[in-house]
Scaffold this motif. Sequence first.
Motif, short mmCIF file in Angstrom:
data_model
loop_
_atom_site.label_atom_id
_atom_site.label_comp_id
_atom_site.label_asym_id
_atom_site.label_seq_id
_atom_site.Cartn_x
_atom_site.Cartn_y
_atom_site.Cartn_z
N UNK A 15 29.43 -30.84 -19.48
CA UNK A 15 30.18 -31.04 -17.97
C UNK A 15 30.99 -32.21 -18.26
N UNK A 16 32.03 -32.41 -17.53
CA UNK A 16 33.08 -33.52 -17.89
C UNK A 16 32.41 -34.71 -16.88
N UNK A 17 32.74 -35.81 -17.37
CA UNK A 17 32.15 -36.90 -16.62
C UNK A 17 33.33 -37.92 -16.03
N UNK A 18 33.18 -38.23 -14.76
CA UNK A 18 34.30 -38.75 -14.11
C UNK A 18 34.60 -40.34 -14.58
N UNK A 19 35.94 -40.56 -14.77
CA UNK A 19 36.07 -42.03 -15.16
C UNK A 19 36.46 -42.68 -13.86
N UNK A 20 35.95 -43.92 -13.80
CA UNK A 20 36.05 -44.79 -12.65
C UNK A 20 37.28 -45.28 -12.41
N UNK A 21 38.33 -44.89 -11.62
CA UNK A 21 39.57 -45.21 -11.60
C UNK A 21 39.93 -46.40 -10.30
N UNK A 22 38.75 -46.91 -9.73
CA UNK A 22 38.89 -47.89 -8.54
C UNK A 22 39.51 -47.13 -7.36
N UNK A 23 40.40 -47.88 -6.84
CA UNK A 23 40.95 -47.29 -5.63
C UNK A 23 41.78 -46.04 -5.55
N UNK A 24 42.22 -46.01 -6.97
CA UNK A 24 43.13 -44.77 -7.21
C UNK A 24 42.39 -43.39 -7.21
N UNK A 25 42.49 -42.88 -6.09
CA UNK A 25 41.66 -41.55 -6.08
C UNK A 25 42.64 -40.30 -5.61
N UNK A 26 43.96 -40.52 -5.97
CA UNK A 26 44.81 -39.43 -5.61
C UNK A 26 45.75 -39.34 -6.97
N UNK A 27 45.07 -39.32 -8.39
CA UNK A 27 45.74 -39.24 -9.28
C UNK A 27 46.39 -37.76 -9.84
N UNK A 28 47.53 -37.88 -10.18
CA UNK A 28 48.05 -36.58 -10.30
C UNK A 28 47.99 -36.12 -12.02
#
Length: 275
Positions: free
Chosen positions: A54-67
């Motif tokens: 299963x994939x593991x989420x990468x911490x992108x901080x405040x950026x939670x609407x990545x395209x």
Amino acid sequence: MRSSVEIHDIATGETRVVWQTDRLVEAPNWSRDGSHLIINGDGRLYRLGLDGSEPVEIDTGFATLCNNDHGLSPDGTTIAISDKTEFGKSAIYLLPAEGGTPRLVTRNLPSYWHGWSPDGNTVTYCGIRDQVFDIYTISVDGGEERRLTHGEGRNDGPDWSADGEWIYFNSSRTGQMQIWRIRPDGSDVTRITDSPYGDWFPHPSPDGKHLLVLSYDGDVFDHPRDLDVRLRLMDLDGGNARILFELFGGQGTINVPNWAPTGDRFAFVRYERES
């Protein structure tokens, strides 16, 4: 919508499934050590192993609407992302590959990241200014952006060649979306494809041998999702073009650099029609 993340070997012609999900995921990048892929879904980025885990989420901080416009730097230490959380329009940020706080690259919006220069000092992207789609570059440290195209049709999908000599992109300047290339200083604009298709998202291979292109039917202008498309392979000058295979896809299939570091395989996303 069911998404299938797959890898195609261009030497053997074999395709294998890495991971499938009932979620919408898009745009696989390959890690520089060849150990995993990076995909996006639900506004987040994920690290996906090649073993089917299963994939593991990468911490992108405040950026939670990545395209789906994201990718790793040549040395593998930095991720470029495109996200609209902060401004409501897509903006380009850089952050550590392991995750962290995004750093804004340009305030000129909207901007959609698409490629790194081989030395890792510059990024190329599609920028929309006054409703005009053009190709730009900018230093990873920010500053003034350089405009390479000037409204000759719609220009999108730039990606750098491995030798740094060219930026490949798709343009509708002749009335139909085709593949072109341009020097990083904006000179020597050259048409690469002259096909009956609508050609998008050119990706030169890391070994400098091939160009991978997503091709829609000729009457499709934009790059929508959920259509029958084909992946085509050709020489860097457009010669020896051939269809590798057809699939149900489009938007999200290969929007950004997707080659393995060895240049013998690439990753993509196939979608399944809703029943």
